[in-house]
Write a protein that holds these residues in place. Structure first.
Motif, PDB file in Angstrom:
ATOM      1  N   ASP A  55       0.832  -1.207   0.000  1.00 21.80           N
ATOM      2  CA  ASP A  55       0.000   0.000   0.000  1.00 21.80           C
ATOM      3  C   ASP A  55       0.865   1.254   0.000  1.00 21.80           C
ATOM      4  OD1 ASP A  55      -2.242  -1.565   0.021  1.00 21.80           O
ATOM      5  OD2 ASP A  55      -2.643  -1.320   2.173  1.00 21.80           O
ATOM      6  N   PHE A  56       1.914   1.262   0.822  1.00 24.51           N
ATOM      7  CA  PHE A  56       2.791   2.438   0.889  1.00 24.51           C
ATOM      8  C   PHE A  56       3.452   2.690  -0.461  1.00 24.51           C
ATOM      9  CE2 PHE A  56       7.110   4.174   1.525  1.00 24.51           C
ATOM     10  CZ  PHE A  56       6.754   5.431   2.006  1.00 24.51           C
ATOM     11  N   ILE A  57       3.918   1.634  -1.107  1.00 23.63           N
ATOM     12  CA  ILE A  57       4.574   1.796  -2.410  1.00 23.63           C
ATOM     13  C   ILE A  57       3.571   2.296  -3.455  1.00 23.63           C
ATOM     14  CG2 ILE A  57       5.745   0.587  -4.286  1.00 23.63           C
ATOM     15  CD1 ILE A  57       6.851  -1.357  -2.159  1.00 23.63           C
ATOM     16  N   SER A  58       2.402   1.668  -3.509  1.00 23.28           N
ATOM     17  CA  SER A  58       1.421   2.051  -4.532  1.00 23.28           C
ATOM     18  C   SER A  58       0.920   3.476  -4.329  1.00 23.28           C
ATOM     19  CB  SER A  58       0.250   1.074  -4.536  1.00 23.28           C
ATOM     20  OG  SER A  58      -0.484   1.139  -3.329  1.00 23.28           O
ATOM     21  N   ASN A  59       0.906   3.954  -3.095  1.00 22.97           N
ATOM     22  CA  ASN A  59       0.439   5.313  -2.809  1.00 22.97           C
ATOM     23  C   ASN A  59       1.477   6.377  -3.120  1.00 22.97           C
ATOM     24  OD1 ASN A  59      -2.066   4.475  -1.885  1.00 22.97           O
ATOM     25  ND2 ASN A  59      -1.416   4.335   0.238  1.00 22.97           N
ATOM     26  N   ASN A  60       2.754   5.986  -3.245  1.00 27.04           N
ATOM     27  CA  ASN A  60       3.806   6.997  -3.329  1.00 27.04           C
ATOM     28  C   ASN A  60       4.782   6.855  -4.495  1.00 27.04           C
ATOM     29  OD1 ASN A  60       3.492   8.662  -0.707  1.00 27.04           O
ATOM     30  ND2 ASN A  60       3.407   6.554   0.024  1.00 27.04           N
ATOM     31  N   LEU A  61       4.867   5.686  -5.111  1.00 29.31           N
ATOM     32  CA  LEU A  61       5.785   5.525  -6.245  1.00 29.31           C
ATOM     33  C   LEU A  61       5.291   6.337  -7.433  1.00 29.31           C
ATOM     34  CD1 LEU A  61       8.305   4.021  -7.344  1.00 29.31           C
ATOM     35  CD2 LEU A  61       6.740   2.230  -8.139  1.00 29.31           C
ATOM     36  N   ASN A  62       6.209   7.055  -8.110  1.00 29.42           N
ATOM     37  CA  ASN A  62       5.775   7.893  -9.225  1.00 29.42           C
ATOM     38  C   ASN A  62       6.536   7.640 -10.525  1.00 29.42           C
ATOM     39  OD1 ASN A  62       8.227   9.074  -8.605  1.00 29.42           O
ATOM     40  ND2 ASN A  62       7.367  11.028  -7.930  1.00 29.42           N
ATOM     41  N   HIS A  63       7.287   6.519 -10.612  1.00 27.44           N
ATOM     42  CA  HIS A  63       7.955   6.160 -11.860  1.00 27.44           C
ATOM     43  C   HIS A  63       7.896   4.646 -12.065  1.00 27.44           C
ATOM     44  CE1 HIS A  63       9.387  10.141 -12.681  1.00 27.44           C
ATOM     45  NE2 HIS A  63      10.159   9.731 -13.660  1.00 27.44           N
ATOM     46  N   ALA A  64       7.752   4.224 -13.304  1.00 36.70           N
ATOM     47  CA  ALA A  64       7.654   2.799 -13.630  1.00 36.70           C
ATOM     48  C   ALA A  64       9.037   2.200 -13.823  1.00 36.70           C
ATOM     49  CB  ALA A  64       6.798   2.603 -14.879  1.00 36.70           C
ATOM     50  N   LYS A  65       9.832   2.238 -12.768  1.00 35.19           N
ATOM     51  CA  LYS A  65      11.167   1.645 -12.845  1.00 35.19           C
ATOM     52  C   LYS A  65      11.649   1.354 -11.445  1.00 35.19           C
ATOM     53  CE  LYS A  65      13.501   6.155 -13.002  1.00 35.19           C
ATOM     54  NZ  LYS A  65      14.369   7.048 -13.797  1.00 35.19           N
ATOM     55  N   GLY A  66      12.699   0.545 -11.360  1.00 38.31           N
ATOM     56  CA  GLY A  66      13.294   0.262 -10.067  1.00 38.31           C
ATOM     57  C   GLY A  66      12.657  -0.913  -9.354  1.00 38.31           C
ATOM     58  N   ALA A  67      13.227  -1.235  -8.193  1.00 40.24           N
ATOM     59  CA  ALA A  67      12.802  -2.407  -7.431  1.00 40.24           C
ATOM     60  C   ALA A  67      11.361  -2.294  -6.955  1.00 40.24           C
ATOM     61  CB  ALA A  67      13.748  -2.602  -6.237  1.00 40.24           C
ATOM     62  N   ALA A  68      10.913  -1.095  -6.611  1.00 41.45           N
ATOM     63  CA  ALA A  68       9.560  -0.933  -6.087  1.00 41.45           C
ATOM     64  C   ALA A  68       8.510  -1.221  -7.162  1.00 41.45           C
ATOM     65  CB  ALA A  68       9.378   0.475  -5.523  1.00 41.45           C
ATOM     66  N   PHE A  69       8.734  -0.743  -8.374  1.00 42.91           N
ATOM     67  CA  PHE A  69       7.794  -1.014  -9.457  1.00 42.91           C
ATOM     68  C   PHE A  69       7.776  -2.498  -9.776  1.00 42.91           C
ATOM     69  CE2 PHE A  69       6.634  -1.246 -14.009  1.00 42.91           C
ATOM     70  CZ  PHE A  69       5.362  -0.689 -13.920  1.00 42.91           C
ATOM     71  N   ASP A  70       8.951  -3.120  -9.808  1.00 45.75           N
ATOM     72  CA  ASP A  70       9.019  -4.567 -10.053  1.00 45.75           C
ATOM     73  C   ASP A  70       8.256  -5.336  -8.978  1.00 45.75           C
ATOM     74  OD1 ASP A  70      10.560  -4.099 -12.285  1.00 45.75           O
ATOM     75  OD2 ASP A  70      12.473  -4.507 -11.288  1.00 45.75           O
ATOM     76  N   LEU A  71       8.348  -4.871  -7.739  1.00 45.88           N
ATOM     77  CA  LEU A  71       7.640  -5.534  -6.643  1.00 45.88           C
ATOM     78  C   LEU A  71       6.128  -5.428  -6.810  1.00 45.88           C
ATOM     79  CD1 LEU A  71       7.659  -7.002  -3.940  1.00 45.88           C
ATOM     80  CD2 LEU A  71       7.907  -4.779  -2.803  1.00 45.88           C
ATOM     81  N   LEU A  72       5.648  -4.258  -7.252  1.00 47.38           N
ATOM     82  CA  LEU A  72       4.207  -4.100  -7.484  1.00 47.38           C
ATOM     83  C   LEU A  72       3.720  -5.053  -8.572  1.00 47.38           C
ATOM     84  CD1 LEU A  72       3.589  -0.229  -7.319  1.00 47.38           C
ATOM     85  CD2 LEU A  72       3.271  -1.944  -5.529  1.00 47.38           C
ATOM     86  N   LEU A  73       4.485  -5.177  -9.658  1.00 49.05           N
ATOM     87  CA  LEU A  73       4.109  -6.093 -10.732  1.00 49.05           C
ATOM     88  C   LEU A  73       4.080  -7.535 -10.230  1.00 49.05           C
ATOM     89  CD1 LEU A  73       6.236  -4.665 -13.693  1.00 49.05           C
ATOM     90  CD2 LEU A  73       3.754  -4.494 -13.432  1.00 49.05           C
ATOM     91  N   LYS A  74       5.065  -7.887  -9.425  1.00 50.94           N
ATOM     92  CA  LYS A  74       5.149  -9.242  -8.901  1.00 50.94           C
ATOM     93  C   LYS A  74       4.000  -9.533  -7.934  1.00 50.94           C
ATOM     94  CE  LYS A  74       8.105 -12.236  -6.077  1.00 50.94           C
ATOM     95  NZ  LYS A  74       9.361 -12.301  -5.274  1.00 50.94           N
ATOM     96  N   ALA A  75       3.661  -8.544  -7.112  1.00 50.62           N
ATOM     97  CA  ALA A  75       2.652  -8.750  -6.069  1.00 50.62           C
ATOM     98  C   ALA A  75       1.226  -8.715  -6.606  1.00 50.62           C
ATOM     99  CB  ALA A  75       2.822  -7.697  -4.976  1.00 50.62           C
ATOM    100  N   TYR A  76       1.007  -8.031  -7.721  1.00 49.61           N
ATOM    101  CA  TYR A  76      -0.357  -7.795  -8.206  1.00 49.61           C
ATOM    102  C   TYR A  76      -1.209  -9.065  -8.318  1.00 49.61           C
ATOM    103  CZ  TYR A  76      -4.238  -6.449 -11.179  1.00 49.61           C
ATOM    104  OH  TYR A  76      -5.499  -6.271 -11.684  1.00 49.61           O
ATOM    105  N   PRO A  77      -0.724 -10.139  -8.949  1.00 50.05           N
ATOM    106  CA  PRO A  77      -1.595 -11.319  -9.116  1.00 50.05           C
ATOM    107  C   PRO A  77      -2.011 -11.963  -7.795  1.00 50.05           C
ATOM    108  CG  PRO A  77       0.291 -11.420 -10.610  1.00 50.05           C
ATOM    109  CD  PRO A  77       0.579 -10.333  -9.612  1.00 50.05           C
TER     110      PRO A  77
END
Length: 410
Positions: A201-223
């Motif tokens: 939730d913290f990452i999705s509320n605050n990340l503002n670029h589609a790159k880096g470890a945080a974006f990769d984590l969101l893609l991995k966690a989504y399913p």
């Protein structure tokens, strides 16, 4: 390409209904000189900087120029508090500076320290009272030098999780890329903490670029996240990927775009109809660059499907509904209808028609650019352009497109 098409054909939509107010001498006064001279003056006077980043084709920029920037109350605050500067993002020094400050839409208002460090960022048209309030907040931030202090701590090696959260949120609020700070944040966490719901939730509320470890984590966690979180996370992933698409197109990194489309496919089931239409548009623009006929056809047919099936009566009814909604302040007397020209009133009566023209033009123009002579699909593109001619007769841009497509068919 995409900005040029939309700006040249439909600029009038955003310009509609803006009151005709001329500049007043006591509005905001802008420094005229180079960026280097601006910074030197700001340092000499120890005053923060206000920058109006605009383009010639930007409707809300023009509206701000007419309605807000000339007001005495606005000028009194900005002239006292800032060295003010206008910057065309598509000319001269503006091209480099817009990229440096990560400006992606117009108008963007930058509030900077005397050294040029970003204090705050404001987008789009603003009412005068709100615009003044933003100036006052920026002056307060200049005193605190918030971001400067956070930058120094980060560069000095501070990796405390609470500090990193504060730093990430501050950069997000300023519209600055915070993916590097998110990399540090995830590195500072135990592996077992990263995929916990609160962290997602913290990452999705605050990340503002589609790159880096945080974006990769969101893609991995989504399913694997629950349905409620998927519904919240899908628009985040879509918007971040859409932003990455525009950046890749502007920087001519077309090799990156197939991966971006693959990322969007992950959330396809959660897309709204508007987002789905946006995806088709992205695919059309990419098809033009890559000369991808298969993708052009797939996206083009999907993009115009509804536009070709809408009856004339339905179009007229929706035009009337939108016209009534837009004109309501004038009908009620809240605004003076004498401000509007005859042409503006006529354009306001065809707002829905203009939307449909965008769909039909973008698809048929892509077919013209991408498809080879004699391709059977060009006959469908011709039907779309003929519908364009029905919706907006005698438009020279549309007539030229019809002629080009006929030539390719024959």
């Amino acid at each position: 390409m995409m900005k040029t098409i939309l700006a040249s054909i439909f600029l009038y939509i955003g310009l509609l209904l803006s009151p005709l107010i001329s500049y007043a001498a006591d509005g905001i006064q802008f420094f005229e000189g180079s960026w280097k001279a601006l910074l030197q003056l700001a340092k000499e006077q120890n005053k923060p900087i206000f920058v109006d980043v605009y383009t010639d084709w930007c409707p809300p920029c023009k509206r701000m120029d007419k309605e807000v920037l000339p007001l005495p109350a606005v000028g009194a605050v900005y002239n006292k508090s800032f060295i003010n500067y206008k910057l065309d993002a598509e000319k001269g020094e503006g091209i480099k500076l817009a990229k440096q400050y990560e400006v992606g839409s117009y108008p963007t208002y930058l509030y900077l320290t005397p050294d040029g460090v970003l204090l705050a960022r404001v987008l789009d048209y603003q009412e005068p009272d709100t615009f003044i309030a933003y100036a006052q907040e920026a002056v307060a931030k200049n005193r605190e030098q918030v971001l400067t202090n956070l930058d120094k701590q980060f560069q000095a090696g501070n990796r405390d999780l609470n500090f990193l959260k504060t730093y990430i949120i501050q950069k997000k609020d300023l519209g600055l890329d915070n993916s590097l700070e998110f990399d540090a944040y995830l590195n500072a966490q135990a592996g077992t903490e990263r995929e916990k719901p609160a962290n997602i939730d913290f990452i999705s509320n605050n990340l503002n670029h589609a790159k880096g470890a945080a974006f990769d984590l969101l893609l991995k966690a989504y399913p694997s996240v629950d349905q409620t979180r998927q519904q919240k996370l899908a628009p985040v992933l879509f918007n971040l990927s859409a932003d990455a698409f525009y950046r890749a197109m502007d920087e001519e990194r077309t090799v990156d775009i197939p991966l971006i489309f693959k990322q969007i496919e992950l959330v396809t089931q959660q897309l709204t109809s508007k987002q789905q239409q946006s995806l088709y548009r992205y695919q059309l623009f990419y098809a033009q660059k890559a000369k991808d006929a298969e993708l052009a056809k797939k996206a083009g047919y999907a993009y115009v499907a509804s536009a070709m099936n809408i009856s004339t009566d339905s179009i007229q009814a929706e035009d009337k509904r939108r016209y009534t909604a837009v004109m309501q302040p004038y009908f009620s007397g809240e605004r003076d209808s004498s401000e509007l020209t005859t042409e503006e009133k006529a354009l306001a009566q065809k707002l829905y028609t203009a939307d449909l023209c965008i769909y039909l033009y973008e698809a048929s123009n892509t077919f013209d650019i991408v498809l080879s002579k004699g391709d059977p699909a060009l006959k469908d593109a011709l039907r779309w352009t003929e519908r364009l001619n029905q919706l907006r007769p005698d438009d020279p841009t549309f007539n030229q497109l019809i002629d080009r497509i006929k030539e390719k068919i024959n």
